[in-house]
Design an enzyme around this catalytic site. Structure first.
Site, PDB file in Angstrom:
ATOM      1  N   ASP A 243      -6.487  -6.625 -27.917  1.00 33.03           N
ATOM      2  CA  ASP A 243      -7.521  -7.606 -27.611  1.00 33.03           C
ATOM      3  C   ASP A 243      -8.469  -7.724 -28.803  1.00 33.03           C
ATOM      4  OD1 ASP A 243      -8.744  -8.814 -24.665  1.00 33.03           O
ATOM      5  OD2 ASP A 243     -10.089  -8.758 -26.411  1.00 33.03           O
ATOM      6  N   ILE A 244      -8.820  -8.957 -29.127  1.00 39.41           N
ATOM      7  CA  ILE A 244      -9.666  -9.222 -30.300  1.00 39.41           C
ATOM      8  C   ILE A 244     -11.100  -8.744 -30.075  1.00 39.41           C
ATOM      9  CG2 ILE A 244     -10.492 -11.572 -29.746  1.00 39.41           C
ATOM     10  CD1 ILE A 244      -9.425 -12.371 -32.564  1.00 39.41           C
TER      11      ILE A 244
ATOM     12  N   ASN B 110      -7.367 -10.691 -14.423  1.00 40.20           N
ATOM     13  CA  ASN B 110      -8.356 -11.652 -13.954  1.00 40.20           C
ATOM     14  C   ASN B 110      -7.622 -12.933 -13.563  1.00 40.20           C
ATOM     15  OD1 ASN B 110     -10.385  -9.810 -14.674  1.00 40.20           O
ATOM     16  ND2 ASN B 110     -10.433 -10.583 -16.768  1.00 40.20           N
TER      17      ASN B 110
ATOM     18  N   GLY C  72     -12.919 -14.695 -13.367  1.00 42.54           N
ATOM     19  CA  GLY C  72     -13.334 -14.452 -14.751  1.00 42.54           C
ATOM     20  C   GLY C  72     -12.230 -14.623 -15.779  1.00 42.54           C
ATOM     21  N   GLN C  73     -11.187 -15.365 -15.413  1.00 43.30           N
ATOM     22  CA  GLN C  73     -10.081 -15.578 -16.364  1.00 43.30           C
ATOM     23  C   GLN C  73     -10.485 -16.656 -17.371  1.00 43.30           C
ATOM     24  OE1 GLN C  73      -6.397 -16.877 -14.585  1.00 43.30           O
ATOM     25  NE2 GLN C  73      -5.245 -16.668 -16.497  1.00 43.30           N
TER      26      GLN C  73
ATOM     27  N   HIS D  48      -2.038 -12.585 -18.042  1.00 45.28           N
ATOM     28  CA  HIS D  48      -2.086 -11.414 -18.928  1.00 45.28           C
ATOM     29  C   HIS D  48      -2.594 -10.201 -18.174  1.00 45.28           C
ATOM     30  CE1 HIS D  48      -5.777 -13.791 -19.421  1.00 45.28           C
ATOM     31  NE2 HIS D  48      -6.427 -12.651 -19.583  1.00 45.28           N
TER      32      HIS D  48
ATOM     33  N   HIS E  22      -4.498  -6.739 -18.683  1.00 41.90           N
ATOM     34  CA  HIS E  22      -5.333  -5.937 -19.587  1.00 41.90           C
ATOM     35  C   HIS E  22      -4.968  -4.469 -19.395  1.00 41.90           C
ATOM     36  CE1 HIS E  22      -8.574  -9.006 -20.509  1.00 41.90           C
ATOM     37  NE2 HIS E  22      -8.114  -9.534 -19.385  1.00 41.90           N
TER      38      HIS E  22
HETATM   39  P1  AMP Z   1      -9.484 -13.038 -19.550  1.00 38.46           P
HETATM   40  O1  AMP Z   1     -10.980 -13.146 -19.469  1.00 38.46           O
HETATM   41  O2  AMP Z   1      -8.885 -12.130 -18.544  1.00 38.46           O
HETATM   42  O3  AMP Z   1      -8.827 -14.401 -19.610  1.00 38.46           O
HETATM   43  O4  AMP Z   1      -9.196 -12.300 -20.930  1.00 38.46           O
HETATM   44  C1  AMP Z   1      -8.918 -12.968 -22.110  1.00 38.46           C
HETATM   45  C2  AMP Z   1      -8.943 -11.929 -23.188  1.00 38.46           C
HETATM   46  O5  AMP Z   1      -8.312 -12.464 -24.328  1.00 38.46           O
HETATM   47  C3  AMP Z   1     -10.365 -11.506 -23.628  1.00 38.46           C
HETATM   48  O6  AMP Z   1     -10.503 -10.094 -23.448  1.00 38.46           O
HETATM   49  C4  AMP Z   1     -10.425 -11.921 -25.096  1.00 38.46           C
HETATM   50  O7  AMP Z   1     -11.145 -11.011 -25.886  1.00 38.46           O
HETATM   51  C5  AMP Z   1      -8.944 -11.953 -25.467  1.00 38.46           C
HETATM   52  N1  AMP Z   1      -8.593 -12.831 -26.583  1.00 38.46           N
HETATM   53  C6  AMP Z   1      -8.934 -14.133 -26.748  1.00 38.46           C
HETATM   54  N2  AMP Z   1      -8.403 -14.621 -27.876  1.00 38.46           N
HETATM   55  C7  AMP Z   1      -7.689 -13.611 -28.431  1.00 38.46           C
HETATM   56  C8  AMP Z   1      -6.885 -13.490 -29.605  1.00 38.46           C
HETATM   57  N3  AMP Z   1      -6.726 -14.509 -30.462  1.00 38.46           N
HETATM   58  N4  AMP Z   1      -6.290 -12.299 -29.875  1.00 38.46           N
HETATM   59  C9  AMP Z   1      -6.456 -11.263 -29.032  1.00 38.46           C
HETATM   60  N5  AMP Z   1      -7.174 -11.313 -27.899  1.00 38.46           N
HETATM   61  C10 AMP Z   1      -7.799 -12.469 -27.600  1.00 38.46           C
END
Ligand code: AMP
Length: 108
Positions: A29-30, A85, A91-92, A98, A100
Site C-alpha cells: 500500500d502506498i 472495505n 470506506g472503500q 482488494h 488489506h
Molecule cells: P480502500 O479505502 O479500501 O479502497 O483502500 C484503498 C487503498 O489503496 C488505500 O489504503 C490506499 O492507500 C491504496 N492505494 C491507492 N493508490 C495506490 C497505489 N497507486 N499503490 C498502492 N496503494 C494504493
C-alpha cells in the site's frame, strides 16, 4: 472506468509488487497504516464484495489463501488483520475488490 489497480495489473503505473500469479496480484500500500500493509487483488475486475457472484468463489478463496501465504512470507507469525472495505459506507476508495493485509504491530 479503469481503476488505478487495473493500471497496476497492466503495469501502466508502478507498484511494489510482492506476489503475482494468474489469479491475483499483491503489492504494498502506498500509504501504509502498519509496518506491513499489502493489498491483494484479483486480476478479474470485480468492483467490490457487493458485485461477487457464485462464479467468483474460487477467486475469492484464492485471494484469501494468498493473504495467508504472504503473511507467512512477511514473517507475521504473531498474527495480522485482513480487512475488506465495501462501498461508500464501508470506506472503500478504489472500486476494485482488494484485501488489506495489515501487520507488524499490535492492531486494534
Ligand atoms: P480502500 O479505502 O479500501 O479502497 O483502500 C484503498 C487503498 O489503496 C488505500 O489504503 C490506499 O492507500 C491504496 N492505494 C491507492 N493508490 C495506490 C497505489 N497507486 N499503490 C498502492 N496503494 C494504493
Amino acid at each position: 472506468m479503469t481503476t488505478i489497480f487495473k493500471k497496476i495489473i497492466d503495469r501502466e503505473i508502478p507498484a511494489d509488487i510482492v506476489y503475482e500469479d494468474d489469479i491475483c496480484l499483491a503489492f504494498r500500500d502506498i500509504q501504509p497504516k502498519a509496518p506491513v500493509h499489502i493489498l491483494v487483488i484479483p486480476k478479474k475486475e470485480i468492483a467490490s464484495l457487493m458485485e461477487l457472484t457464485d462464479e467468483d468463489e474460487s477467486i475469492v478463496g484464492h485471494c484469501v489463501i494468498a493473504v495467508s501465504r504472504i503473511a507467512a512470507q512477511e514473517g507475521l507469525s504473531g498474527g495480522y488483520k485482513m480487512q475488506v472495505n465495501c462501498g461508500e459506507d464501508g470506506g472503500q476508495e478504489v472500486p476494485h475488490l482488494h484485501f488489506h493485509l495489515l501487520g507488524g504491530r499490535r492492531l486494534h
